[in-house]
Design an enzyme around this catalytic site. Structure first.
Site, PDB file in Angstrom:
ATOM      1  N   GLY A 137      41.176  41.662  42.348  1.00  0.00           N
ATOM      2  CA  GLY A 137      41.179  43.043  42.826  1.00  0.00           C
ATOM      3  C   GLY A 137      42.530  43.726  42.749  1.00  0.00           C
ATOM      4  O   GLY A 137      42.773  44.714  43.449  1.00  0.00           O
ATOM      5  N   MET A 181      44.674  33.693  46.097  1.00  0.00           N
ATOM      6  CA  MET A 181      43.520  34.507  45.734  1.00  0.00           C
ATOM      7  C   MET A 181      43.443  35.679  46.718  1.00  0.00           C
ATOM      8  O   MET A 181      43.545  35.490  47.931  1.00  0.00           O
ATOM      9  CB  MET A 181      42.224  33.694  45.832  1.00  0.00           C
ATOM     10  CG  MET A 181      42.096  32.535  44.848  1.00  0.00           C
ATOM     11  SD  MET A 181      42.334  32.980  43.117  1.00  0.00           S
ATOM     12  CE  MET A 181      41.058  34.227  42.885  1.00  0.00           C
ATOM     13  N   HIS A 216      45.734  35.367  31.493  1.00  0.00           N
ATOM     14  CA  HIS A 216      45.129  34.630  32.609  1.00  0.00           C
ATOM     15  C   HIS A 216      43.723  34.209  32.189  1.00  0.00           C
ATOM     16  O   HIS A 216      42.871  35.051  31.888  1.00  0.00           O
ATOM     17  CB  HIS A 216      45.090  35.517  33.854  1.00  0.00           C
ATOM     18  CG  HIS A 216      44.599  34.804  35.076  1.00  0.00           C
ATOM     19  ND1 HIS A 216      45.422  34.043  35.862  1.00  0.00           N
ATOM     20  CD2 HIS A 216      43.360  34.725  35.620  1.00  0.00           C
ATOM     21  CE1 HIS A 216      44.722  33.529  36.860  1.00  0.00           C
ATOM     22  NE2 HIS A 216      43.459  33.926  36.737  1.00  0.00           N
ATOM     23  N   HIS A 241      43.668  29.133  34.946  1.00  0.00           N
ATOM     24  CA  HIS A 241      43.308  29.003  36.361  1.00  0.00           C
ATOM     25  C   HIS A 241      42.015  28.195  36.452  1.00  0.00           C
ATOM     26  O   HIS A 241      40.940  28.699  36.119  1.00  0.00           O
ATOM     27  CB  HIS A 241      43.136  30.427  36.930  1.00  0.00           C
ATOM     28  CG  HIS A 241      42.573  30.477  38.313  1.00  0.00           C
ATOM     29  ND1 HIS A 241      42.030  31.631  38.843  1.00  0.00           N
ATOM     30  CD2 HIS A 241      42.463  29.540  39.288  1.00  0.00           C
ATOM     31  CE1 HIS A 241      41.606  31.400  40.076  1.00  0.00           C
ATOM     32  NE2 HIS A 241      41.854  30.126  40.373  1.00  0.00           N
ATOM     33  N   ASP A 270      45.849  36.976  42.630  1.00  0.00           N
ATOM     34  CA  ASP A 270      44.702  37.074  41.737  1.00  0.00           C
ATOM     35  C   ASP A 270      43.475  37.625  42.459  1.00  0.00           C
ATOM     36  O   ASP A 270      42.991  37.002  43.408  1.00  0.00           O
ATOM     37  CB  ASP A 270      44.418  35.666  41.173  1.00  0.00           C
ATOM     38  CG  ASP A 270      43.278  35.652  40.167  1.00  0.00           C
ATOM     39  OD1 ASP A 270      42.851  36.724  39.718  1.00  0.00           O
ATOM     40  OD2 ASP A 270      42.835  34.531  39.830  1.00  0.00           O
ATOM     41  N   ASP A 296      40.324  32.182  33.213  1.00  0.00           N
ATOM     42  CA  ASP A 296      39.555  31.699  34.361  1.00  0.00           C
ATOM     43  C   ASP A 296      38.509  30.688  33.932  1.00  0.00           C
ATOM     44  O   ASP A 296      37.550  31.035  33.246  1.00  0.00           O
ATOM     45  CB  ASP A 296      38.868  32.880  35.050  1.00  0.00           C
ATOM     46  CG  ASP A 296      39.866  33.755  35.783  1.00  0.00           C
ATOM     47  OD1 ASP A 296      40.612  33.217  36.623  1.00  0.00           O
ATOM     48  OD2 ASP A 296      39.910  34.973  35.509  1.00  0.00           O
ATOM     49  N   MET A 349      35.612  28.182  35.176  1.00  0.00           N
ATOM     50  CA  MET A 349      34.692  27.940  36.306  1.00  0.00           C
ATOM     51  C   MET A 349      33.651  26.904  35.920  1.00  0.00           C
ATOM     52  O   MET A 349      33.170  26.913  34.787  1.00  0.00           O
ATOM     53  CB  MET A 349      33.989  29.237  36.687  1.00  0.00           C
ATOM     54  CG  MET A 349      34.943  30.388  36.970  1.00  0.00           C
ATOM     55  SD  MET A 349      34.020  31.872  37.389  1.00  0.00           S
ATOM     56  CE  MET A 349      35.350  33.071  37.470  1.00  0.00           C
ATOM     57  N   MET A 376      39.035  26.666  38.255  1.00  0.00           N
ATOM     58  CA  MET A 376      38.176  26.725  39.445  1.00  0.00           C
ATOM     59  C   MET A 376      37.113  25.664  39.243  1.00  0.00           C
ATOM     60  O   MET A 376      35.922  25.957  39.074  1.00  0.00           O
ATOM     61  CB  MET A 376      37.566  28.128  39.573  1.00  0.00           C
ATOM     62  CG  MET A 376      38.574  29.173  40.016  1.00  0.00           C
ATOM     63  SD  MET A 376      38.029  30.851  39.642  1.00  0.00           S
ATOM     64  CE  MET A 376      38.695  31.003  37.992  1.00  0.00           C
ATOM     65  N   SER A 428      43.386  39.241  33.119  1.00  0.00           N
ATOM     66  CA  SER A 428      42.362  38.192  33.164  1.00  0.00           C
ATOM     67  C   SER A 428      41.361  38.433  32.050  1.00  0.00           C
ATOM     68  O   SER A 428      40.637  39.432  32.045  1.00  0.00           O
ATOM     69  CB  SER A 428      41.640  38.197  34.506  1.00  0.00           C
ATOM     70  OG  SER A 428      40.488  37.386  34.387  1.00  0.00           O
ATOM     71  N   GLY A 468      34.874  38.249  38.767  1.00  0.00           N
ATOM     72  CA  GLY A 468      35.773  39.377  38.571  1.00  0.00           C
ATOM     73  C   GLY A 468      35.206  40.599  39.274  1.00  0.00           C
ATOM     74  O   GLY A 468      34.057  40.593  39.724  1.00  0.00           O
ATOM     75  N   GLY A 469      36.005  41.638  39.388  1.00  0.00           N
ATOM     76  CA  GLY A 469      35.514  42.919  39.883  1.00  0.00           C
ATOM     77  C   GLY A 469      35.281  43.016  41.375  1.00  0.00           C
ATOM     78  O   GLY A 469      34.571  43.914  41.838  1.00  0.00           O
TER      79      GLY A 469
HETATM   80  C1  DX5 Z   1      38.199  35.353  40.096  1.00  0.00           C
HETATM   81  C2  DX5 Z   1      39.201  35.130  38.985  1.00  0.00           C
HETATM   82  C3  DX5 Z   1      40.074  36.302  38.744  1.00  0.00           C
HETATM   83  C4  DX5 Z   1      39.340  37.504  38.202  1.00  0.00           C
HETATM   84  C5  DX5 Z   1      40.178  38.720  38.396  1.00  0.00           C
HETATM   85  O1  DX5 Z   1      37.528  34.180  40.314  1.00  0.00           O
HETATM   86  O2  DX5 Z   1      40.041  34.042  39.330  1.00  0.00           O
HETATM   87  O3  DX5 Z   1      41.140  35.944  37.867  1.00  0.00           O
HETATM   88  O4  DX5 Z   1      39.004  37.351  36.844  1.00  0.00           O
HETATM   89  O5  DX5 Z   1      39.410  39.834  38.073  1.00  0.00           O
HETATM   90  P1  DX5 Z   1      39.597  41.234  38.807  1.00  0.00           P
HETATM   91  O6  DX5 Z   1      40.984  41.694  38.510  1.00  0.00           O
HETATM   92  O7  DX5 Z   1      38.535  42.074  38.174  1.00  0.00           O
HETATM   93  O8  DX5 Z   1      39.394  41.009  40.275  1.00  0.00           O
HETATM   94 ZN    ZN Z   2      41.877  33.762  38.128  1.00  0.00          ZN
END
Ligand code: DX5
Ligand code: ZN
Length: 213
Positions: free
Chosen positions: A175, A135, A31, A64, A173, A33, A35, A66, A7, A142-143
């Site tokens: 953690g 998810m 990947h 992806h 996707d 993201d 948002m 969102m 990601s 992230g994180g």
């Molecule tokens: C969360 C994202 C994920 C995220 C994953 O909203 O869709 O793709 O970036 O990041 P990690 O691997 O740090 O959870």
């Molecule tokens: Zn994602």
């Protein structure tokens, strides 16, 4: 075949080219993201970053979304270089129409659900999906910590895909790391997204190799 999708949310934006080349060399998909601050309480990046990555990416872009009303933007994300585009089932009134729109645009279409939606909410749409994504954290950041119930959800979704006579990969996707990758694959996942686990590591390529098992 297991695919690892780093990601780029966790990449070093001051040295993005370095991280893109690392993915080209060691991973399978980018990947990305997206948002909107409405569907999720956060903003990330948009077309300029996707286009910049696409310029030197030698691996497919897995975008992806969102965002609410993904139908307004899918064509532009495909034009920007996305080979795969996914959106959340509850972000639009007519998921089947958006899946068709993505396919007609020449990309692979995916549907996503957050951990609080039952896997059954994907079942009516599976036949129009090229992949599905679960998810394993709540979309937006992230994180976050991996939610353990995901294993059962992957198993249930996999069973339904088989029951419907389909052959579409399950992406997971949130953690995901070298410590849970093997169990996810065992449960039936084929595409693993990892942001922090890859980019915050001393040696990202070693983490990717470990995730492959
Ligand atoms: C969360 C994202 C994920 C995220 C994953 O909203 O869709 O793709 O970036 O990041 P990690 O691997 O740090 O959870
Ligand atoms: Zn994602």
């Amino acid at each position: 075949m297991i695919q690892i999708a780093p990601s780029m949310l966790a990449a070093d934006f001051l040295h993005l080219e370095k991280d893109v080349r690392m993915v080209n060399e060691h991973a399978d998909l980018f990947h990305l993201d997206i948002m909107d601050g409405v569907f999720v309480p956060n903003l990330s990046y948009g077309f300029p970053i996707v286009e910049a990555i696409a310029k030197i990416a030698t691996r497919p872009l897995d975008t992806h979304l969102m965002i609410v009303e993904p139908e307004k933007y899918v064509d532009r994300f495909i034009k920007a270089g996305s080979a795969m585009v996914s959106f959340h089932v509850n972000a639009t009134k007519d998921p089947d129409a958006v899946l068709t729109q993505i396919r007609n645009g020449g990309a692979r279409a995916g549907l996503v659900i957050n951990p609080d939606l039952p896997v059954e909410s994907l079942f009516p749409y599976l036949k129009n999906c090229d992949f599905v994504m679960l998810m394993s954290v709540f979309a937006g950041f992230g994180g976050q910590k991996f939610i353990e119930e995901t294993y059962d959800r992957v198993r249930a979704l996999k069973a339904e895909i088989i029951a419907q006579g389909l052959d579409i990969p399950i992406e997971v996707d949130g953690g995901v790391s070298a410590s849970n990758a093997a169990a996810l694959v065992q449960a039936g996942a084929e595409i693993l997204v990892a942001g922090s686990a890859v980019f915050k590591a001393e040696d990202p390529s070693a983490v990717i190799a470990a995730m492959r098992g």
